[in-house]
Design a protein around this motif. Sequence first.
Motif, short mmCIF file in Angstrom:
data_model
loop_
_atom_site.label_atom_id
_atom_site.label_comp_id
_atom_site.label_asym_id
_atom_site.label_seq_id
_atom_site.Cartn_x
_atom_site.Cartn_y
_atom_site.Cartn_z
N ASP A 60 48.50 -73.16 -54.54
CA ASP A 60 48.79 -74.31 -53.66
C ASP A 60 47.98 -75.54 -54.06
O ASP A 60 48.48 -76.65 -54.10
CB ASP A 60 48.49 -73.95 -52.19
CG ASP A 60 49.44 -72.90 -51.65
OD1 ASP A 60 50.44 -72.63 -52.36
OD2 ASP A 60 49.19 -72.34 -50.57
N ASP A 84 52.39 -63.94 -57.22
CA ASP A 84 52.08 -63.78 -55.78
C ASP A 84 53.26 -63.04 -55.20
O ASP A 84 54.35 -63.12 -55.72
CB ASP A 84 51.98 -65.14 -55.09
CG ASP A 84 50.98 -66.04 -55.80
OD1 ASP A 84 50.14 -65.48 -56.53
OD2 ASP A 84 51.07 -67.25 -55.67
N ASP A 137 56.24 -67.72 -57.73
CA ASP A 137 55.93 -66.53 -56.91
C ASP A 137 55.70 -65.31 -57.78
O ASP A 137 55.46 -64.23 -57.28
CB ASP A 137 57.10 -66.25 -55.95
CG ASP A 137 57.35 -67.49 -55.10
OD1 ASP A 137 58.49 -67.80 -54.80
OD2 ASP A 137 56.34 -68.16 -54.83
N ARG A 164 47.00 -67.29 -53.98
CA ARG A 164 47.95 -68.19 -53.29
C ARG A 164 47.30 -69.56 -53.08
O ARG A 164 47.90 -70.59 -53.35
CB ARG A 164 48.35 -67.56 -51.95
CG ARG A 164 48.96 -68.48 -50.93
CD ARG A 164 50.31 -68.99 -51.32
NE ARG A 164 51.32 -67.92 -51.41
CZ ARG A 164 52.54 -68.14 -51.86
NH1 ARG A 164 52.86 -69.36 -52.28
NH2 ARG A 164 53.43 -67.18 -51.93
N LYS A 215 45.16 -63.73 -51.32
CA LYS A 215 45.08 -65.05 -50.65
C LYS A 215 44.44 -66.08 -51.58
O LYS A 215 44.83 -67.25 -51.60
CB LYS A 215 44.27 -64.93 -49.36
CG LYS A 215 45.01 -64.22 -48.24
CD LYS A 215 44.21 -64.21 -46.94
CE LYS A 215 44.98 -63.49 -45.82
NZ LYS A 215 44.11 -63.27 -44.63
#
Length: 248
Positions: free
Chosen positions: A219, A245, A242, A215, A212
Motif C-alpha cells: 500500500d 498477498d 495480489d 500488505r 499484514k
Amino acid sequence: MRVDIISIFPEYFAPLDVSLVGKARERGILEIRLHQLRDWTHDVHKTVDDTPYGGGPGMVMKPEIWGEAIDAVIAQAGPAASPRMIVPTPSGRPFTQETAIEYAEEPWLLFTPARYEGIDSRVAAEYGSRLRVDEVSVGDYVLAGGEAAVLVIVEAVGRLLPGVLGNARSVADDSFAPGSMANLLEGPVYTKPPTWRGREVPEILLSGHHGKIARWRRDQALRRTLEKRPELVARLDPAGLDKDDRKI
Ligand SMILES: Nc1cc(-c2ccc3ccn(Cc4ccc(CN5CCCC5)cc4)c3c2)n[nH]1
C-alpha cells in the motif's frame, strides 16, 4: 562478464574499483578493461574530433579513430565471439531496469562513451551490421559526455550478476523488478532505534505479522507511486498486486 570501455577519460572509471562493482571484479565475476581512445590517433596532437559537416555548434568525434579502437578491442575476442556495443546518447532508447536485466545476460559488453557532440554516425552504422549496437539514454537531460552514463549502466547491470549482491538482498524486490513489484516505487524503510527525535516507526512493522506487513508495504509503495509517478500506476497489473498477498 567482460566489459570493455573506450574513452578519452579512462580515469573517469576509477569508481568502478570501489564497493559492489569493485568486489565483483576482485572475485572475477566481472572483468573491466579500460582503453584510452587517443592511443589509436596518429597525429602529434592526438586529435579525436573535428568540425561538424553542415555546420552547427561544437565538434564531432572522428570515425577513423573510433573504428581503429573498436576493431582492436573486438579482435581480442575471448570465449564470446563478439560484444554487445552500447553507445550512451541523449537520443537513445531509454535505459530501464528491463534493459539492465537484458544486459546482465550478456557475456561481453563494449561501451563507447563519447564527448563533444557525439561520434560520427557512421560508426554505429558500421558496427550495426556486425554487432548488436544499442544507443541508450540514461535520462531526459544532456550530460557533457557518455562516461557518467556508463557508470550508471555498469552499476545497474553489475548488481544483477549472480553472487554480486549478498543472498540477503534479492533483486526481485527491486523497484521495477518484474513481477508484483513491477512499476512500483520503493516504500519507506526503517531501522533501529524505534524512536528517533520523537518520531516512531510504524507500529505494523514491529508487529511480526508478515502478511499484514507485506500488505502495508504494498500500500505504501502504491501511495508513493501514485504521488510521484502516477503514469506508472496506469501500467500496473492489478492481478499482480495480489500475487503474494492473499486475495482482497
Ligand atoms: N542520457 C544522456 C546521455 C547523454 C550523453 C551521452 C553521450 C554524449 C557524448 C556527448 N554528449 C554531449 C552532447 C551534447 C549535446 C548533444 C545534442 N547535440 C545537438 C546537435 C548534435 C548533438 C548531444 C550530446 C553526450 C551526452 N546525455 N544524456
